[in-house]
Write a protein that holds these residues in place. Structure first.
Motif, short mmCIF file in Angstrom:
data_model
loop_
_atom_site.label_atom_id
_atom_site.label_comp_id
_atom_site.label_asym_id
_atom_site.label_seq_id
_atom_site.Cartn_x
_atom_site.Cartn_y
_atom_site.Cartn_z
N VAL A 7 4.59 -20.40 -69.18
CA VAL A 7 5.33 -20.84 -68.00
C VAL A 7 5.50 -22.36 -68.03
CG1 VAL A 7 5.25 -21.04 -65.49
CG2 VAL A 7 4.66 -18.89 -66.59
N ALA A 8 4.49 -23.09 -68.47
CA ALA A 8 4.56 -24.54 -68.51
C ALA A 8 5.62 -25.05 -69.48
CB ALA A 8 3.20 -25.13 -68.87
N GLN A 9 6.07 -24.19 -70.37
CA GLN A 9 7.07 -24.61 -71.33
C GLN A 9 8.49 -24.56 -70.76
OE1 GLN A 9 6.51 -22.59 -75.08
NE2 GLN A 9 4.31 -22.58 -74.78
N PHE A 10 8.64 -24.03 -69.56
CA PHE A 10 9.95 -23.96 -68.92
C PHE A 10 10.12 -25.08 -67.91
CE2 PHE A 10 9.30 -19.45 -70.05
CZ PHE A 10 10.47 -19.24 -70.75
N TYR A 11 11.36 -25.49 -67.71
CA TYR A 11 11.69 -26.41 -66.64
C TYR A 11 12.04 -25.61 -65.39
CZ TYR A 11 11.99 -30.14 -70.09
OH TYR A 11 11.70 -31.03 -71.06
N LEU A 12 12.11 -26.28 -64.25
CA LEU A 12 12.38 -25.60 -63.00
C LEU A 12 13.71 -24.86 -63.01
CD1 LEU A 12 11.18 -25.02 -60.25
CD2 LEU A 12 12.22 -27.12 -59.41
N ASP A 13 14.66 -25.30 -63.82
CA ASP A 13 15.96 -24.59 -63.86
C ASP A 13 15.86 -23.24 -64.59
OD1 ASP A 13 15.68 -25.65 -66.41
OD2 ASP A 13 17.73 -26.38 -66.53
N SER A 14 14.68 -22.91 -65.12
CA SER A 14 14.47 -21.62 -65.75
C SER A 14 14.00 -20.57 -64.74
CB SER A 14 13.41 -21.72 -66.85
OG SER A 14 13.83 -22.62 -67.84
N PHE A 15 13.69 -20.98 -63.54
CA PHE A 15 13.20 -20.09 -62.50
C PHE A 15 14.22 -19.99 -61.38
CE2 PHE A 15 9.56 -21.96 -64.62
CZ PHE A 15 8.85 -20.83 -64.98
N GLY A 16 14.09 -18.98 -60.54
CA GLY A 16 15.08 -18.76 -59.50
C GLY A 16 14.89 -19.57 -58.24
N TYR A 17 13.67 -19.92 -57.89
CA TYR A 17 13.42 -20.51 -56.59
C TYR A 17 12.16 -21.35 -56.68
CZ TYR A 17 13.14 -20.38 -51.43
OH TYR A 17 13.12 -20.69 -50.10
N GLY A 18 12.23 -22.59 -56.25
CA GLY A 18 11.05 -23.44 -56.32
C GLY A 18 11.18 -24.63 -55.40
N ARG A 19 10.12 -25.43 -55.33
CA ARG A 19 10.16 -26.64 -54.51
C ARG A 19 10.90 -27.71 -55.29
NH1 ARG A 19 4.63 -29.12 -52.48
NH2 ARG A 19 4.69 -30.08 -54.53
N VAL A 20 11.98 -28.21 -54.72
CA VAL A 20 12.82 -29.19 -55.41
C VAL A 20 12.64 -30.60 -54.89
CG1 VAL A 20 14.53 -27.47 -56.13
CG2 VAL A 20 14.85 -28.69 -53.97
N ALA A 21 11.95 -30.74 -53.74
CA ALA A 21 11.69 -32.07 -53.18
C ALA A 21 10.55 -31.95 -52.18
CB ALA A 21 12.94 -32.62 -52.50
N VAL A 149 11.27 -29.18 -49.55
CA VAL A 149 12.61 -28.61 -49.72
C VAL A 149 12.54 -27.60 -50.85
CG1 VAL A 149 15.03 -29.11 -50.21
CG2 VAL A 149 13.63 -30.80 -48.99
N TYR A 150 12.99 -26.39 -50.58
CA TYR A 150 12.97 -25.31 -51.57
C TYR A 150 14.40 -24.90 -51.91
CZ TYR A 150 8.07 -24.98 -50.33
OH TYR A 150 6.76 -25.27 -50.10
N GLY A 151 14.60 -24.53 -53.17
CA GLY A 151 15.92 -24.08 -53.57
C GLY A 151 15.96 -23.73 -55.04
N ASP A 152 17.17 -23.59 -55.53
CA ASP A 152 17.42 -23.26 -56.94
C ASP A 152 17.93 -24.51 -57.64
OD1 ASP A 152 16.84 -20.56 -56.47
OD2 ASP A 152 18.92 -20.14 -55.92
N VAL A 153 17.40 -24.79 -58.82
CA VAL A 153 17.93 -25.87 -59.64
C VAL A 153 19.07 -25.29 -60.46
CG1 VAL A 153 17.45 -27.50 -61.52
CG2 VAL A 153 15.75 -27.11 -59.73
N VAL A 154 20.27 -25.85 -60.29
CA VAL A 154 21.41 -25.43 -61.08
C VAL A 154 21.32 -26.10 -62.46
CG1 VAL A 154 23.93 -25.42 -61.24
CG2 VAL A 154 22.81 -25.13 -59.02
N SER A 155 21.10 -27.40 -62.46
CA SER A 155 20.97 -28.15 -63.72
C SER A 155 20.32 -29.48 -63.43
CB SER A 155 22.35 -28.35 -64.37
OG SER A 155 23.17 -29.13 -63.52
#
Length: 156
Positions: A7-21, A149-155
């Motif tokens: 899991v640590a090898q992925f960036y947040l844009d590899s997941f659907g929903y996370g804390r973005v700020a 702030v939670y959401g999806d990272v597009v890029s």
């Protein structure tokens, strides 16, 4: 066998929903817009790219903004959240809202994402690198809250 840190090898844009700020332990006892109160919530710890154009800039889709972890009662505070530090309502992400349920330890409040950002528009790094909290009515004390702030990272 799977690697235990896969899991640590992925960036947040590899997941659907996370804390973005997130901003921790911020007091809502000074009124004014994001520039006056100094309450900025940087995306991805300042990592949302800005390529000087909408295309090429990183972006996030906002899902939830949560006010949480109060050190006391901030239920009298009235805030809005915008994409600009001047409090311009045309850049609103969360319209004016009273934090009526954030009255003590263990209490939180999810804020409604407003307008285009709640419907079908991502926040681009070209638009802003942070969200800004505008305090319309102060909490009347120096108690603090965390804002996540939670959401999806597009890029990136």
């Amino acid at each position: 066998m799977a690697n235990s840190d896969s899991v640590a090898q992925f960036y947040l844009d590899s997941f659907g929903y996370g804390r973005v700020a997130v901003i921790k332990a911020t007091a809502l006892n000074t009124s004014g817009n994001g520039a006056a109160t100094g309450i900025a919530i940087p995306f991805l710890s300042g990592g949302l790219t800005n390529a000087n154009a909408t295309v090429g800039s990183g972006s996030v889709i906002l899902k939830t903004i949560r006010v949480q972890n109060p050190t006391g009662n901030v239920a009298l505070a009235n805030v809005s959240i915008t994409t600009s530090n001047d409090g311009n309502i045309s850049n609103v992400v969360v319209a004016n809202v009273v934090l009526s349920t954030v009255s003590g330890a263990g209490r939180y409040q999810d804020l409604t994402i407003a307008g285009a950002y709640g419907a079908n528009t991502a926040v681009s790094g070209f638009t802003t690198q942070a969200l800004f909290v505008n305090v319309n009515t102060v909490s009347g004390n120096a108690n603090t809250v965390d804002i996540a702030v939670y959401g999806d990272v597009v890029s990136f």
